[in-house]
Design an enzyme around this catalytic site. Sequence first.
Site, mmCIF file in Angstrom:
data_model
loop_
_atom_site.group_PDB
_atom_site.id
_atom_site.type_symbol
_atom_site.label_atom_id
_atom_site.label_comp_id
_atom_site.label_asym_id
_atom_site.label_seq_id
_atom_site.Cartn_x
_atom_site.Cartn_y
_atom_site.Cartn_z
ATOM 1 C CG HIS A 93 -2.001 -1.094 1.132
ATOM 2 N ND1 HIS A 93 -2.417 -1.685 -0.036
ATOM 3 C CD2 HIS A 93 -2.694 -1.721 2.124
ATOM 4 C CE1 HIS A 93 -3.308 -2.621 0.213
ATOM 5 N NE2 HIS A 93 -3.510 -2.660 1.532
ATOM 6 C CG HIS A 163 -8.108 -1.037 2.163
ATOM 7 N ND1 HIS A 163 -8.865 -1.917 2.908
ATOM 8 C CD2 HIS A 163 -6.972 -1.692 1.870
ATOM 9 C CE1 HIS A 163 -8.206 -3.037 3.068
ATOM 10 N NE2 HIS A 163 -7.051 -2.932 2.447
ATOM 11 C CG ASP A 218 -5.495 -10.649 1.975
ATOM 12 O OD1 ASP A 218 -4.625 -10.410 2.835
ATOM 13 O OD2 ASP A 218 -5.827 -9.829 1.085
ATOM 14 C CD GLU A 268 -8.362 -3.945 -0.712
ATOM 15 O OE1 GLU A 268 -7.245 -3.448 -0.967
ATOM 16 O OE2 GLU A 268 -8.524 -4.904 0.059
HETATM 17 C C1 G6D Z 1 -3.606 -7.370 5.426
HETATM 18 O O1 G6D Z 1 -3.154 -8.928 3.672
HETATM 19 C C2 G6D Z 1 -4.052 -7.914 4.081
HETATM 20 C C3 G6D Z 1 -4.057 -6.823 3.051
HETATM 21 O O2 G6D Z 1 -4.565 -7.323 1.818
HETATM 22 C C4 G6D Z 1 -4.916 -5.669 3.555
HETATM 23 O O3 G6D Z 1 -4.940 -4.636 2.599
HETATM 24 C C5 G6D Z 1 -4.305 -5.171 4.847
HETATM 25 O O4 G6D Z 1 -4.342 -6.208 5.809
HETATM 26 C C6 G6D Z 1 -5.092 -4.005 5.417
HETATM 27 O O5 G6D Z 1 -2.233 -7.054 5.340
#
Ligand code: G6D
Length: 301
Positions: A93, A163, A218, A268
């Site tokens: 991110h 997000h 995820d 997302e």
């Molecule tokens: C965790 O693996 C997840 C990510 O995909 C998510 O964006 C993040 O939490 C907030 O790391």
Amino acid sequence: MVTKDTSGKYDKYVISSDEMQVSVITLSAAVTDILFKGKHCALGFDSVEDYDDNPGYVGLVVGRYANRIGGAKFTLEGKEYKLVPNEGKNQLHGGPDSWVKRVWQAEVLSDNVVRFSVFAPDGENGFPGNMNASVTYTVTGSTLRLDFEGETDAPTVFAPTTHMYFNPKGGSVLESSMKINASSWLQVDDELIPTGVLMPCEGNFDFSSLRRIAKDYDHCFVLDSQDACTAECGDVKISLKTDLPAMQFYTGTHLGEPFGANGGFAIEPEFYPDSPNHPEWPSPVLRPGEKFRCFAEYIFE
Ligand code: G6D
């Protein structure tokens, strides 16, 4: 109608139609609430100050590159860029203290449209190029539309997303149902970095028809159409439309208080994770003179 509340640490804009109210704060242009059918459909903290400690990125507009870049590095036009890692040796991110920690500039464009803009300096977390980026929120009936835009003064990679997490029903989102228009998903290693292999959406990954979520995800789904997915959460249906090539489906496994594990799911829209290191995938490269434009629409019924 758009109202502005300047009583908190971050200004809050509420964009209302006759069916829905969407609240957005200037920190990271974060959506803090979506009120629809009398239900708070998007996860949000009670006070805007809580967004200063938000490891789940709840509601934030994420970038310069959403999701992961393996090894926190990529090569562009023959030059290797070393990024600042923030998840082991990888970057997640946009890296530490990326633009999610920044107060964006808000501009009310009409009675249902507000644009939030941010400047990302050359070299921020290792990314090349001074960037001007924005997200424009439009509320029409029971649809929230996000228009992402971006420009750069040097070749870079740009892959923003939102997000937001959703859970109008409350309880565990594993009890909700989901349909995803995707024939494949990206296989990942134990650090959630893609291996390069596209797996067929079969078995637990077959969401070709609406079915209970039932387990944790995820994962990045490679979209077959702009009609990315439809989730049913209690008596609310949430559909995502986007022109981005993929969607991360995350069931909030690691969500902390006050939401708790599986307290919300994120859908997302995104470029593929680690795509700067996969020239065979849709390219997130943005060059001077180009205008980045992508959209996401969340439709509530
Ligand atoms: C965790 O693996 C997840 C990510 O995909 C998510 O964006 C993040 O939490 C907030 O790391």
